[in-house]
Write an enzyme that holds these catalytic residues in place. Structure first.
Site, PDB file in Angstrom:
ATOM      1  N   HIS A 156       0.818  -1.224   0.000  1.00  0.00           N
ATOM      2  CA  HIS A 156       0.000   0.000   0.000  1.00  0.00           C
ATOM      3  C   HIS A 156       0.850   1.271   0.000  1.00  0.00           C
ATOM      4  CE1 HIS A 156      -3.645  -2.221   0.447  1.00  0.00           C
ATOM      5  NE2 HIS A 156      -3.363  -2.685   1.645  1.00  0.00           N
ATOM      6  N   HIS A 198      -6.083  -7.243  -0.476  1.00  0.00           N
ATOM      7  CA  HIS A 198      -6.257  -5.818  -0.780  1.00  0.00           C
ATOM      8  C   HIS A 198      -5.504  -5.444  -2.058  1.00  0.00           C
ATOM      9  CE1 HIS A 198      -6.538  -6.177   3.717  1.00  0.00           C
ATOM     10  NE2 HIS A 198      -7.622  -5.438   3.495  1.00  0.00           N
ATOM     11  N   ASP A 289      -3.994 -12.680   3.521  1.00  0.00           N
ATOM     12  CA  ASP A 289      -5.264 -12.258   4.106  1.00  0.00           C
ATOM     13  C   ASP A 289      -6.470 -12.622   3.240  1.00  0.00           C
ATOM     14  OD1 ASP A 289      -4.372 -10.405   2.299  1.00  0.00           O
ATOM     15  OD2 ASP A 289      -4.400  -8.697   3.666  1.00  0.00           O
TER      16      ASP A 289
HETATM   17  C1  X5A Z   1      -1.068  -5.008   3.962  1.00  0.00           C
HETATM   18  C2  X5A Z   1      -2.521  -5.046   4.307  1.00  0.00           C
HETATM   19  C3  X5A Z   1      -4.454  -3.847   5.043  1.00  0.00           C
HETATM   20  C4  X5A Z   1      -4.845  -2.491   5.508  1.00  0.00           C
HETATM   21  C5  X5A Z   1      -6.274  -2.463   5.995  1.00  0.00           C
HETATM   22  C6  X5A Z   1      -6.603  -1.152   6.609  1.00  0.00           C
HETATM   23  N1  X5A Z   1      -3.070  -3.904   4.679  1.00  0.00           N
HETATM   24  N2  X5A Z   1      -7.941  -1.111   7.096  1.00  0.00           N
HETATM   25  O1  X5A Z   1      -3.141  -6.096   4.277  1.00  0.00           O
HETATM   26 ZN    ZN Z   2      -3.977  -7.009   2.713  1.00  0.00          ZN
END
Ligand code: X5A
Ligand code: ZN
Length: 651
Positions: A156, A198, A289
């Protein structure tokens, strides 16, 4: 350093592996990356134990001893600055232990989903440097492949901004290092695969115009509502200038995606494109995730799924692949998934497991849209997916006709078999007056609503009785007044339309129907309520203007079996009602998803003009909008546009 392996000859002593030349797999683990933690010790999903549990799992399974274990190494500023601004690098550097917590807290509070403490800077330098280290060694040929077990994650992080638990974009730094600092290694084309749940927004931006990097990200998107919300992760974001076509997003429209969905994206998008691109090395933003059990992801990828995805990537660049940990917040899931992946990297035993599910219908729709958007750049995506293929989907109506497909026939026979058993039971039950309620109360179904029932207070009138705002008439409710056990939203490839002239409940104006037939170009958004089959019958009674104290159900257990065969069944006893057709929309786990709408013959009458198509009255339309908004599905504008669109398009 905790990353140093002990008992390093284990592999050689173990008879199973003697004489077998498995691949040289690098692993980086460094306990110093655990120092990045919340400043006041509050719980946070991105916690130090994430990498500890992975490391312990690998050690306990005896695989670290068969790998080349490396301690972390810190990134150099000049390498970080290949993708980050000088200011950003300096900011992260300045978070050193000398500073006070309050200053770091203030910085963190201005960022999106970031915490900072005295260990953050060192951990961030180690995370980025460690991915560079493994990537360099793999590119040189010193290692065949590797896994950098790092945190904080990176994908991110943007050029000038930390966000989403990420400080430096570890994978992007490594890619840029190979391309720009090490021409001697001959890495000219890099495939970055991001399977974190994500979107890898940072990585996408850093190589947006760069044709040397093919960035592929598969992630939950849900019309831009899933983190990091917005349009960046949509499939129309394909890169720009010389980089046009070198950015591929697969944006899931729903959670719960599992092995079948991910593997479909692999087989029908990523793998064919990767073959054409022919990378010199593969970097994998390996967040776990999307794993089953993850508290943030809501997807269902199993260790087996990850193994197969990884194995398919190892067919490229002579197996030169570097995995870097990104997200993943269920400690057990990430440990198991990591172990499964390292076993694949080691290539010393066949992948175990299987996956029986089919992709969701929405998955096929997304895959088709991605292929269409990108086929100009990647000819292997040009061909239409066969109907036979996309018909294999999670809402899988199995058509019982004379079929040469023995599997289908077997399955059909099995169902018919079950049905005959059910019929016998029903005969016995029928002799005991109205005990159908007791039986049907034991079975749960998802009732999928697309009209006013999407507004929960209105739907509850069918359960508890009474009338909600805008209704001209009260409902009697179900005999079983217990509320739905679960509620969720789902989108189905069916056509929503409005017709008829008026109802007792809503007055003048059309009401909502959905076409019982699937059409991949259409979408009906539905609110699903998990209720008992008894309650479902009471909703059916009320929707069709019938009394709920009937001696027999409209839709019994045999019908529940049958509808899964046929796709939809019109109900004799409700043939005068407008919603006397039960449609099977697939299953959620073991529970069938059903909706009620008009019959196919009614659709024909709507099409021919025999029945009127008519826009909904304001009060009724408002109820639908309210349902979509309060259910969190849409903003008010989006909901209104969705209704207006369905009300104005010809059927
Ligand atoms: C690297 C990653 C997730 C961020 C979520 C914020 N970040 N709500 O999985
Ligand atoms: Zn993530």
């Amino acid at each position: 350093m905790a990353g140093e392996s002990s008992g390093s000859n284990f592999g050689d002593c173990n008879g199973e592996f003697v004489g077998k030349s498995h691949r040289k797999v690098g692993l980086v683990y460094d306990e110093a990356m655990c120092k990045h933690d919340t400043p006041d010790g509050e719980d946070h999903p991105e916690c130090p134990d994430r990498i500890r549990v992975i490391w312990e799992k690998l050690q306990f399974a005896g695989v670290t001893q068969r790998c080349v274990v490396l301690g972390g190494s810190k990134a150099e500023d000049k390498h970080l600055q290949l993708v980050h601004t000088k200011d950003h690098v300096n900011l992260v550097k300045s978070l050193s232990t000398k500073q006070k917590d309050y200053r770091r807290n203030r910085i963190a509070s201005q960022l999106n989903s970031i915490y900072l403490n005295g260990g953050s800077s060192e951990a961030a330098y180690l995370a980025a440097g460690s991915v560079v280290e493994v990537a360099e060694k793999v590119a040189e040929g010193e290692l065949d492949c590797g896994f950098a077990i790092v945190r904080p994650p990176g994908h991110h992080a943007e050029a000038d901004e930390a966000m989403g638990f990420c400080l430096f974009n570890n994978v992007a730094v490594a890619a840029s290092y190979l391309l720009n600092e090490r021409p001697d290694l001959g890495i000219k084309k890099i495939l970055i695969v991001d399977w974190d749940v994500h979107h890898g927004n940072g990585t996408q931006k850093m190589f947006w115009k760069d044709p040397r990097v093919l960035f592929f990200s598969v992630h939950r998107h849900e019309s831009g509502s899933f983190y990091p919300a917005g349009d960046d992760g949509y499939y129309n974001m394909v890169g720009e200038g010389p980089g046009e076509g070198f950015n591929i997003n697969v944006p899931w429209e729903q959670g719960r995606c599992g092995d079948a969905d991910y593997l479909a994206a692999w087989d029908h998008i990523l793998i064919p494109v990767a073959k054409e691109f022919n990378p010199d090395i593969v970097l994998l933003s390996a967040g776990f995730d999307a794993a089953i059990g993850d508290p943030l992801g809501g997807c269902r990828v199993t260790p087996y799924g990850y193994s197969v995805m990884l194995k398919k990537l190892m067919e490229f660049s002579q197996g030169k692949i570097v995995m870097a940990l990104e997200g993943g917040y269920n400690l057990d899931s990430i440990a198991k998934s990591s172990l499964a992946c390292v076993q694949v990297l080691l290539e010393d035993k066949p992948i175990q497991g299987s996956s029986e599910a089919y992709p969701f219908e929405t998955t096929w729709r997304v895959i088709q849209a991605v292929r269409k958007r990108l086929c100009a750049y990647w000819p292997s995506l040009a061909e239409e997916l066969s109907l036979k293929l996309i018909d294999q989907k999670t809402p899988t109506p199995i058509i019982v006709t004379s079929s040469s497909d023995s599997e289908t026939e077997d399955y059909a026979n099995e169902i018919l078999d079950q049905m005959s058993k059910l019929n016998i039971e029903n005969h016995q039950v029928d002799t005991v007056s109205t005990s159908w309620r007791t039986d049907l109360a034991k079975v749960d179904v998802w009732y999928a609503s697309f009209g006013s029932n999407m507004w929960k207070p209105r739907f509850l009138c069918y359960i508890e009785g009474g009338q909600a705002e805008g209704m001209k008439k009260a409902c009697v409710g179900s005999m079983d007044k217990s509320p739905p056990k679960e509620i969720m939203w789902e989108t189905f490839p069916h056509r929503l339309f409005f017709g008829r002239e008026s109802t007792v409940t809503w007055g003048v104006g059309g009401v909502a129907f959905t076409n019982p037939l699937t059409n991949l170009n259409d979408q009906t958004h539905m609110c699903l309520y998990r209720i008992t089959l008894e309650q479902f019958n009471d909703v059916l009674f009320q929707e069709n203007g019938l009394k709920v104290d009937s001696d027999s159900p409209l839709f019994d257990l045999a019908a529940l079996q049958l509808v899964q065969n046929k796709g939809s069944i019109p109900l004799e006893a409700a043939s005068d009602g407008w919603y006397g057709n039960v449609v099977f929309l697939g299953k959620q786990g073991d529970i069938p998803v059903l909706t009620m709408t008009c019959t196919l013959s009614a659709v024909e009458k709507f099409t021919s003009g025999e029945f009127p198509l008519r826009a909904p009255a304001k009060a009724y339309a408002n109820t639908l909008v309210r349902g979509l908004v309060e259910g969190g599905r849409f903003s008010e504008e989006e909901a209104q546009a969705y209704i207006d669109n369905a009300a104005s398009k010809p059927l």
